[in-house]
Design a protein around this motif. Structure first.
Motif, PDB file in Angstrom:
ATOM      1  N   LEU A  89      -8.654   2.425  -0.914  1.00  0.00           N
ATOM      2  CA  LEU A  89      -7.281   2.313  -1.434  1.00  0.00           C
ATOM      3  C   LEU A  89      -6.734   0.897  -1.291  1.00  0.00           C
ATOM      4  O   LEU A  89      -6.146   0.354  -2.235  1.00  0.00           O
ATOM      5  CB  LEU A  89      -6.363   3.301  -0.716  1.00  0.00           C
ATOM      6  CG  LEU A  89      -6.452   4.751  -1.152  1.00  0.00           C
ATOM      7  CD1 LEU A  89      -5.592   5.635  -0.254  1.00  0.00           C
ATOM      8  CD2 LEU A  89      -6.026   4.900  -2.599  1.00  0.00           C
ATOM      9  N   ILE A  90      -6.929   0.308  -0.127  1.00  0.00           N
ATOM     10  CA  ILE A  90      -6.383  -1.042   0.096  1.00  0.00           C
ATOM     11  C   ILE A  90      -7.083  -2.062  -0.794  1.00  0.00           C
ATOM     12  O   ILE A  90      -6.431  -2.915  -1.407  1.00  0.00           O
ATOM     13  CB  ILE A  90      -6.472  -1.427   1.585  1.00  0.00           C
ATOM     14  CG1 ILE A  90      -5.515  -0.541   2.379  1.00  0.00           C
ATOM     15  CG2 ILE A  90      -6.136  -2.895   1.792  1.00  0.00           C
ATOM     16  CD1 ILE A  90      -5.600  -0.724   3.870  1.00  0.00           C
ATOM     17  N   THR A  91      -8.412  -1.975  -0.888  1.00  0.00           N
ATOM     18  CA  THR A  91      -9.107  -2.931  -1.755  1.00  0.00           C
ATOM     19  C   THR A  91      -8.759  -2.696  -3.219  1.00  0.00           C
ATOM     20  O   THR A  91      -8.681  -3.657  -3.985  1.00  0.00           O
ATOM     21  CB  THR A  91     -10.634  -2.880  -1.547  1.00  0.00           C
ATOM     22  OG1 THR A  91     -11.099  -1.548  -1.716  1.00  0.00           O
ATOM     23  CG2 THR A  91     -11.023  -3.408  -0.174  1.00  0.00           C
ATOM     24  N   LEU A  92      -8.518  -1.444  -3.602  1.00  0.00           N
ATOM     25  CA  LEU A  92      -8.120  -1.164  -4.986  1.00  0.00           C
ATOM     26  C   LEU A  92      -6.775  -1.807  -5.302  1.00  0.00           C
ATOM     27  O   LEU A  92      -6.603  -2.405  -6.372  1.00  0.00           O
ATOM     28  CB  LEU A  92      -8.074   0.339  -5.244  1.00  0.00           C
ATOM     29  CG  LEU A  92      -7.682   0.761  -6.653  1.00  0.00           C
ATOM     30  CD1 LEU A  92      -8.702   0.272  -7.679  1.00  0.00           C
ATOM     31  CD2 LEU A  92      -7.532   2.272  -6.733  1.00  0.00           C
ATOM     32  N   VAL A  93      -5.833  -1.717  -4.378  1.00  0.00           N
ATOM     33  CA  VAL A  93      -4.527  -2.369  -4.583  1.00  0.00           C
ATOM     34  C   VAL A  93      -4.722  -3.875  -4.735  1.00  0.00           C
ATOM     35  O   VAL A  93      -4.137  -4.515  -5.624  1.00  0.00           O
ATOM     36  CB  VAL A  93      -3.561  -2.036  -3.421  1.00  0.00           C
ATOM     37  CG1 VAL A  93      -2.329  -2.911  -3.465  1.00  0.00           C
ATOM     38  CG2 VAL A  93      -3.178  -0.569  -3.458  1.00  0.00           C
ATOM     39  N   LYS A 103      -2.025 -13.811  -6.493  1.00  0.00           N
ATOM     40  CA  LYS A 103      -2.797 -14.338  -5.361  1.00  0.00           C
ATOM     41  C   LYS A 103      -2.705 -13.437  -4.135  1.00  0.00           C
ATOM     42  O   LYS A 103      -3.644 -13.345  -3.347  1.00  0.00           O
ATOM     43  CB  LYS A 103      -2.323 -15.744  -5.022  1.00  0.00           C
ATOM     44  CG  LYS A 103      -3.247 -16.499  -4.108  1.00  0.00           C
ATOM     45  CD  LYS A 103      -2.750 -17.894  -3.833  1.00  0.00           C
ATOM     46  CE  LYS A 103      -3.094 -18.793  -4.979  1.00  0.00           C
ATOM     47  NZ  LYS A 103      -2.936 -20.216  -4.675  1.00  0.00           N
ATOM     48  N   VAL A 104      -1.583 -12.754  -3.961  1.00  0.00           N
ATOM     49  CA  VAL A 104      -1.409 -11.876  -2.808  1.00  0.00           C
ATOM     50  C   VAL A 104      -2.463 -10.758  -2.811  1.00  0.00           C
ATOM     51  O   VAL A 104      -2.834 -10.244  -1.754  1.00  0.00           O
ATOM     52  CB  VAL A 104       0.034 -11.315  -2.747  1.00  0.00           C
ATOM     53  CG1 VAL A 104       0.284 -10.313  -3.863  1.00  0.00           C
ATOM     54  CG2 VAL A 104       0.315 -10.705  -1.396  1.00  0.00           C
ATOM     55  N   GLY A 105      -2.978 -10.407  -3.975  1.00  0.00           N
ATOM     56  CA  GLY A 105      -4.021  -9.396  -4.074  1.00  0.00           C
ATOM     57  C   GLY A 105      -5.287  -9.794  -3.338  1.00  0.00           C
ATOM     58  O   GLY A 105      -5.980  -8.950  -2.756  1.00  0.00           O
ATOM     59  N   PHE A 106      -5.581 -11.091  -3.318  1.00  0.00           N
ATOM     60  CA  PHE A 106      -6.755 -11.576  -2.594  1.00  0.00           C
ATOM     61  C   PHE A 106      -6.608 -11.297  -1.107  1.00  0.00           C
ATOM     62  O   PHE A 106      -7.549 -10.825  -0.457  1.00  0.00           O
ATOM     63  CB  PHE A 106      -6.943 -13.079  -2.834  1.00  0.00           C
ATOM     64  CG  PHE A 106      -8.025 -13.688  -1.994  1.00  0.00           C
ATOM     65  CD1 PHE A 106      -9.359 -13.480  -2.301  1.00  0.00           C
ATOM     66  CD2 PHE A 106      -7.700 -14.464  -0.890  1.00  0.00           C
ATOM     67  CE1 PHE A 106     -10.353 -14.037  -1.521  1.00  0.00           C
ATOM     68  CE2 PHE A 106      -8.694 -15.027  -0.114  1.00  0.00           C
ATOM     69  CZ  PHE A 106     -10.025 -14.817  -0.429  1.00  0.00           C
ATOM     70  N   TYR A 107      -5.440 -11.542  -0.549  1.00  0.00           N
ATOM     71  CA  TYR A 107      -5.226 -11.337   0.876  1.00  0.00           C
ATOM     72  C   TYR A 107      -5.231  -9.847   1.228  1.00  0.00           C
ATOM     73  O   TYR A 107      -5.726  -9.451   2.284  1.00  0.00           O
ATOM     74  CB  TYR A 107      -3.936 -12.018   1.312  1.00  0.00           C
ATOM     75  CG  TYR A 107      -3.974 -13.499   1.025  1.00  0.00           C
ATOM     76  CD1 TYR A 107      -4.864 -14.327   1.709  1.00  0.00           C
ATOM     77  CD2 TYR A 107      -3.179 -14.064   0.035  1.00  0.00           C
ATOM     78  CE1 TYR A 107      -4.936 -15.687   1.438  1.00  0.00           C
ATOM     79  CE2 TYR A 107      -3.241 -15.417  -0.253  1.00  0.00           C
ATOM     80  CZ  TYR A 107      -4.130 -16.215   0.450  1.00  0.00           C
ATOM     81  OH  TYR A 107      -4.208 -17.562   0.170  1.00  0.00           O
ATOM     82  N   ILE A 108      -4.697  -9.026   0.339  1.00  0.00           N
ATOM     83  CA  ILE A 108      -4.747  -7.577   0.545  1.00  0.00           C
ATOM     84  C   ILE A 108      -6.197  -7.097   0.479  1.00  0.00           C
ATOM     85  O   ILE A 108      -6.626  -6.269   1.290  1.00  0.00           O
ATOM     86  CB  ILE A 108      -3.858  -6.857  -0.487  1.00  0.00           C
ATOM     87  CG1 ILE A 108      -2.393  -7.179  -0.225  1.00  0.00           C
ATOM     88  CG2 ILE A 108      -4.100  -5.350  -0.474  1.00  0.00           C
ATOM     89  CD1 ILE A 108      -1.444  -6.694  -1.289  1.00  0.00           C
ATOM     90  N   TYR A 109      -6.962  -7.635  -0.473  1.00  0.00           N
ATOM     91  CA  TYR A 109      -8.370  -7.268  -0.605  1.00  0.00           C
ATOM     92  C   TYR A 109      -9.143  -7.642   0.667  1.00  0.00           C
ATOM     93  O   TYR A 109      -9.926  -6.830   1.181  1.00  0.00           O
ATOM     94  CB  TYR A 109      -8.977  -7.973  -1.824  1.00  0.00           C
ATOM     95  CG  TYR A 109     -10.416  -7.623  -2.078  1.00  0.00           C
ATOM     96  CD1 TYR A 109     -10.747  -6.478  -2.776  1.00  0.00           C
ATOM     97  CD2 TYR A 109     -11.438  -8.441  -1.625  1.00  0.00           C
ATOM     98  CE1 TYR A 109     -12.076  -6.141  -3.013  1.00  0.00           C
ATOM     99  CE2 TYR A 109     -12.763  -8.124  -1.852  1.00  0.00           C
ATOM    100  CZ  TYR A 109     -13.080  -6.971  -2.558  1.00  0.00           C
ATOM    101  OH  TYR A 109     -14.390  -6.647  -2.774  1.00  0.00           O
TER     102      TYR A 109
END
Length: 153
Positions: A89-93, A103-109
């Motif tokens: 779920l977290i990597t999907l977000v 860019k924030v998606g990279f840090y969440i990934y």
């Protein structure tokens, strides 16, 4: 404008996350059945008929190991499935946000990848290392996503 490289990475990550969600959902729905899954091995066609007919000779050892990573304990299966669900779920977000060039998606990934490696180790110890191996491929993807950070906002 999203590069073709980033698009391909995101598509592969979407597929991986989707597969992880399906797998963890099935295992969470019925962990007892998953824990009772028996690993079988292939027998060569040249094996004697008596050995092939004997079910005890056909089945592998049921202990969790590199050949058979499914643990026998349903509570362990539940914990590993929950950690895979959180990881997926977290990597999907993160992937969705990177697909939208955020860019924030990279840090969440990256946070999801760290959890995907750490949670199985936390729940079941070193036996969780076998099940968290797929998350190591996500580390490679995180490095490749890092090359695309310049095109994200």
């Amino acid at each position: 404008m999203r590069s073709q490289f980033l698009t391909i990475l995101c598509v592969f990550s979407f597929l991986s996350c989707g597969w992880g969600l399906i797998e963890s959902g099935i295992a969470l729905a019925d962990p007892e059945r998953v824990a009772n899954t028996v690993q079988t091995s292939r027998q060569p066609a040249s094996a004697p008929a008596a050995d092939r007919a004997d079910p005890k000779a056909f089945y592998e050892d049921r202990g969790a190991n590199a050949d058979n990573p499914t643990p026998e304990n349903p509570s362990v299966v539940r914990q590993l499935s929950l950690s895979q669900l959180v990881y997926s779920l977290i990597t999907l977000v993160g992937v969705v946000l990177m697909f939208r060039l955020r860019k924030v998606g990279f840090y969440i990934y990256v946070a999801g990848v760290v959890l995907g490696i750490a949670l199985p180790l936390y729940f079941v110890g070193l036996a969780g290392f076998n099940t968290s191996f797929g998350a190591f491929f996500s580390v490679l993807f995180a490095v490749m996503y890092g090359f695309c950070l310049r095109e994200m906002k």
